[in-house]
Design an enzyme around this catalytic site. Structure first.
Site, short mmCIF file in Angstrom:
data_model
loop_
_atom_site.label_atom_id
_atom_site.label_comp_id
_atom_site.label_asym_id
_atom_site.label_seq_id
_atom_site.Cartn_x
_atom_site.Cartn_y
_atom_site.Cartn_z
N ASP A 148 10.24 -80.76 22.65
CA ASP A 148 10.31 -80.53 21.21
C ASP A 148 10.58 -81.84 20.48
OD1 ASP A 148 10.06 -77.85 21.80
OD2 ASP A 148 12.23 -77.48 21.75
N1 URA Z 1 13.15 -76.29 26.35
C1 URA Z 1 13.28 -76.38 25.01
O1 URA Z 1 13.79 -75.45 24.37
N2 URA Z 1 12.84 -77.49 24.40
C2 URA Z 1 12.31 -78.54 25.06
O2 URA Z 1 11.95 -79.55 24.43
C3 URA Z 1 12.20 -78.44 26.44
C4 URA Z 1 12.62 -77.30 27.07
#
Ligand code: URA
Length: 232
Positions: free
Chosen positions: A103
């Site tokens: 993310d």
């Molecule tokens: N899980 C998440 O919620 N975000 C990420 O970036 C990676 C794994």
């Protein structure tokens, strides 16, 4: 391989741009200017320099990046710059792409490559490649939450429960979690499903590869595939 093809394959621009660099004396091999685009070179262990910048020939590019917050893992980012903007132009030109996404606000170990087969192998759910995350949570963690994450929780888009392959509290509000799949927002959604909330998330390992302490946020480094998982 011809020198012009070496440069082209390593991302130094169009064939014409590579010829121009060579003809202008901008390319050195073994400390000597090589100005013949058709010069034939063995690529094994080849190191050359372009405009003074040393570069080792690699048939495929594989690297790790310590992803800072505020970057998107997309070639066409919508709200923030792309992680690709943190890489030098030859790697962008080679079309390296993230192996799975983090993310925008997640930090830590991101792998990138131009090897489509490797991307497939490392992201295939069948391979169960472990990824380790450290999550800072809004509320104090309870043993019941940790147990639930290990037992499995149901996320709204799939009736099959997802479970952490390993999970332990590192502190009152800090959780280390190992996942072997890569569903959208998986850590945040799993933690929410047990009644807590992730406020900061960092990936610390991918397969056998750990984020090195001396790799600063925004910096990248070459990786050998066998360091991620044996037999890749
Ligand atoms: N899980 C998440 O919620 N975000 C990420 O970036 C990676 C794994």
């Amino acid at each position: 391989m011809q020198l012009r093809q070496v440069l082209f394959s390593q991302g130094f621009g169009t064939r014409r741009a590579c010829d121009t660099l060579i003809l202008h004396g901008e390319v050195q091999v073994g400390g000597q200017v090589l100005d013949d685009p058709a010069a034939d070179l063995a690529t094994d262990g080849l190191v050359f320099s372009v405009q003074g910048q040393p570069w080792a020939y690699r048939a495929k590019a594989l690297l790790m990046l310590n992803k800072p917050p505020g970057y998107e893992c997309s070639r066409k980012p919508r709200h923030h710059p792309s992680v690709l903007s943190l890489l030098p132009p030859p790697l962008r030109q080679r079309d390296v792409q993230p192996i799975g996404r983090l993310d925008e606000d997640t930090t830590g170990l991101l792998l990138l490559t131009d090897d489509g087969t490797l991307i497939h192998r490392l992201t295939s759910p069948k391979r169960h490649v472990p990824k380790v995350y450290v999550a800072d949570c809004a509320d104090a963690l309870t043993p019941a939450q940790v147990a639930q994450l290990l037992d499995g929780v149901v996320l709204h888009d799939d009736p099959q429960p997802v479970r952490a392959a390993a999970c332990q509290a590192l502190g009152e509000r800090q959780l280390q979690l190992t996942l072997t799949e890569g569903k959208y927002h998986q850590v945040k959604r799993m933690v929410a499903a047990v009644g807590n909330r992730v406020v900061a998330l960092r990936r610390s390992a991918f397969g056998n590869l750990h984020l090195p302490d001396d790799l600063a946020a925004g910096q990248w480094r070459w990786v050998e595939p066998e360091h991620i998982a044996p037999g890749l």
